[in-house]
Design a protein around this motif. Structure first.
Motif, PDB file in Angstrom:
ATOM      1  N   SER A   1       1.890   6.641  -7.082  1.00 34.05           N
ATOM      2  CA  SER A   1       0.723   7.309  -7.665  1.00 34.05           C
ATOM      3  C   SER A   1       0.818   8.814  -7.439  1.00 34.05           C
ATOM      4  O   SER A   1       1.501   9.278  -6.527  1.00 34.05           O
ATOM      5  N   LYS A   2       0.123   9.538  -8.275  1.00 33.53           N
ATOM      6  CA  LYS A   2       0.016  10.987  -8.121  1.00 33.53           C
ATOM      7  C   LYS A   2      -1.223  11.331  -7.295  1.00 33.53           C
ATOM      8  O   LYS A   2      -1.828  12.378  -7.465  1.00 33.53           O
ATOM      9  N   GLY A   3      -1.593  10.436  -6.412  1.00 34.24           N
ATOM     10  CA  GLY A   3      -2.706  10.688  -5.504  1.00 34.24           C
ATOM     11  C   GLY A   3      -3.981   9.937  -5.824  1.00 34.24           C
ATOM     12  O   GLY A   3      -4.963  10.077  -5.103  1.00 34.24           O
ATOM     13  N   GLN A   4      -3.987   9.149  -6.887  1.00 38.57           N
ATOM     14  CA  GLN A   4      -5.188   8.399  -7.249  1.00 38.57           C
ATOM     15  C   GLN A   4      -4.862   6.911  -7.306  1.00 38.57           C
ATOM     16  O   GLN A   4      -3.923   6.509  -7.998  1.00 38.57           O
ATOM     17  N   SER A   5      -5.648   6.110  -6.588  1.00 47.46           N
ATOM     18  CA  SER A   5      -5.478   4.656  -6.655  1.00 47.46           C
ATOM     19  C   SER A   5      -6.819   3.983  -6.401  1.00 47.46           C
ATOM     20  O   SER A   5      -7.730   4.571  -5.820  1.00 47.46           O
ATOM     21  N   PHE A   6      -6.894   2.749  -6.855  1.00 45.37           N
ATOM     22  CA  PHE A   6      -8.111   1.956  -6.693  1.00 45.37           C
ATOM     23  C   PHE A   6      -7.692   0.513  -6.462  1.00 45.37           C
ATOM     24  O   PHE A   6      -6.907  -0.042  -7.238  1.00 45.37           O
ATOM     25  N   ILE A   7      -8.184  -0.087  -5.381  1.00 50.30           N
ATOM     26  CA  ILE A   7      -7.891  -1.483  -5.096  1.00 50.30           C
ATOM     27  C   ILE A   7      -9.194  -2.238  -4.867  1.00 50.30           C
ATOM     28  O   ILE A   7     -10.184  -1.674  -4.392  1.00 50.30           O
ATOM     29  N   THR A   8      -9.184  -3.506  -5.232  1.00 48.90           N
ATOM     30  CA  THR A   8     -10.292  -4.400  -4.934  1.00 48.90           C
ATOM     31  C   THR A   8      -9.745  -5.517  -4.059  1.00 48.90           C
ATOM     32  O   THR A   8      -8.699  -6.095  -4.377  1.00 48.90           O
ATOM     33  N   LEU A   9     -10.445  -5.791  -2.980  1.00 45.62           N
ATOM     34  CA  LEU A   9      -9.994  -6.780  -2.005  1.00 45.62           C
ATOM     35  C   LEU A   9     -11.128  -7.715  -1.627  1.00 45.62           C
ATOM     36  O   LEU A   9     -12.297  -7.354  -1.692  1.00 45.62           O
TER      37      LEU A   9
ATOM     38  N   ILE B   1      -3.293   2.798   8.377  1.00 43.62           N
ATOM     39  CA  ILE B   1      -2.048   2.690   7.601  1.00 43.62           C
ATOM     40  C   ILE B   1      -1.871   3.842   6.609  1.00 43.62           C
ATOM     41  O   ILE B   1      -0.847   3.928   5.932  1.00 43.62           O
ATOM     42  N   GLY B   2      -2.854   4.712   6.505  1.00 45.34           N
ATOM     43  CA  GLY B   2      -2.726   5.888   5.663  1.00 45.34           C
ATOM     44  C   GLY B   2      -3.053   5.694   4.199  1.00 45.34           C
ATOM     45  O   GLY B   2      -2.617   6.483   3.360  1.00 45.34           O
ATOM     46  N   TYR B   3      -3.857   4.681   3.879  1.00 45.26           N
ATOM     47  CA  TYR B   3      -4.259   4.506   2.484  1.00 45.26           C
ATOM     48  C   TYR B   3      -5.298   5.555   2.136  1.00 45.26           C
ATOM     49  O   TYR B   3      -6.329   5.670   2.792  1.00 45.26           O
ATOM     50  N   THR B   4      -5.039   6.327   1.071  1.00 45.53           N
ATOM     51  CA  THR B   4      -5.921   7.426   0.700  1.00 45.53           C
ATOM     52  C   THR B   4      -6.740   7.170  -0.557  1.00 45.53           C
ATOM     53  O   THR B   4      -7.542   8.012  -0.956  1.00 45.53           O
ATOM     54  N   GLY B   5      -6.538   6.024  -1.189  1.00 45.26           N
ATOM     55  CA  GLY B   5      -7.212   5.741  -2.456  1.00 45.26           C
ATOM     56  C   GLY B   5      -8.612   5.195  -2.291  1.00 45.26           C
ATOM     57  O   GLY B   5      -9.146   5.059  -1.185  1.00 45.26           O
ATOM     58  N   ASP B   6      -9.187   4.866  -3.421  1.00 47.54           N
ATOM     59  CA  ASP B   6     -10.512   4.264  -3.458  1.00 47.54           C
ATOM     60  C   ASP B   6     -10.408   2.749  -3.358  1.00 47.54           C
ATOM     61  O   ASP B   6      -9.340   2.173  -3.573  1.00 47.54           O
TER      62      ASP B   6
ATOM     63  N   ILE C   1       0.842  -1.201   0.000  1.00 44.99           N
ATOM     64  CA  ILE C   1       0.000   0.000   0.000  1.00 44.99           C
ATOM     65  C   ILE C   1       0.877   1.252   0.000  1.00 44.99           C
ATOM     66  O   ILE C   1       0.604   2.223  -0.715  1.00 44.99           O
ATOM     67  N   ASN C   2       1.940   1.233   0.790  1.00 47.46           N
ATOM     68  CA  ASN C   2       2.856   2.374   0.801  1.00 47.46           C
ATOM     69  C   ASN C   2       3.503   2.568  -0.557  1.00 47.46           C
ATOM     70  O   ASN C   2       3.725   3.708  -0.992  1.00 47.46           O
ATOM     71  N   GLU C   3       3.793   1.491  -1.251  1.00 46.36           N
ATOM     72  CA  GLU C   3       4.346   1.586  -2.602  1.00 46.36           C
ATOM     73  C   GLU C   3       3.328   2.174  -3.573  1.00 46.36           C
ATOM     74  O   GLU C   3       3.667   3.004  -4.413  1.00 46.36           O
ATOM     75  N   ILE C   4       2.076   1.758  -3.457  1.00 48.38           N
ATOM     76  CA  ILE C   4       1.019   2.322  -4.294  1.00 48.38           C
ATOM     77  C   ILE C   4       0.908   3.823  -4.050  1.00 48.38           C
ATOM     78  O   ILE C   4       0.838   4.613  -4.988  1.00 48.38           O
ATOM     79  N   GLU C   5       0.905   4.213  -2.799  1.00 51.38           N
ATOM     80  CA  GLU C   5       0.831   5.634  -2.461  1.00 51.38           C
ATOM     81  C   GLU C   5       2.045   6.380  -3.026  1.00 51.38           C
ATOM     82  O   GLU C   5       1.912   7.494  -3.533  1.00 51.38           O
TER      83      GLU C   5
END
Length: 116
Positions: free
Chosen positions: A62-70, A105-110, A55-59
């Motif tokens: 990215s330029k502030g936009q992310s989307f994960i499905t879990l 954990i500070g994940y800011t994405g969708d 997740i930290n790597e994704i953050e």
């Protein structure tokens, strides 16, 4: 990216130039490389510590936009179905616990859930 050499070697030929073998825990890209980063039903296959790293790597990339499905569940029936169906997931939680975990954990994405 995919962690699997096999997956990259056997992908659709026209896609091959755009793909590479890599690990979500150590993305081979500079900071802020992508307008959006997407991960579909992958990260829950990591244990919690590695999930946080990914997740930290994704953050980071990215330029502030992310989307994960879990994988997730809302109740005991869905939890039991998920446990019977998904044999590889190491981190699966109830929906509200995922949301609390993201905040911690500070994940800011969708995000979106795959549920049985």
């Amino acid at each position: 990216i995919d962690i699997s050499d096999y997956a990259i070697e056997n992908c659709i030929g026209t896609m091959k130039p755009y793909l590479q073998v890599a690990d979500a825990r150590q993305l081979p890209f500079p900071d802020n490389s992508f307008d959006v980063v997407i991960s579909i039903t992958t990260l829950h296959n990591l244990d919690r510590e590695d999930f946080i790293v990914a997740i930290n790597e994704i953050e980071r990339v990215s330029k502030g936009q992310s989307f994960i499905t879990l994988d997730a569940y809302r109740n005991k029936k869905e939890r039991l179905a998920m446990e019977a169906w998904n044999l590889t997931a190491l981190t699966v939680m109830q929906v509200e616990k995922w949301k609390t975990f993201f905040a911690k954990i500070g994940y800011t994405g969708d995000y979106y859930w795959f549920m049985p």
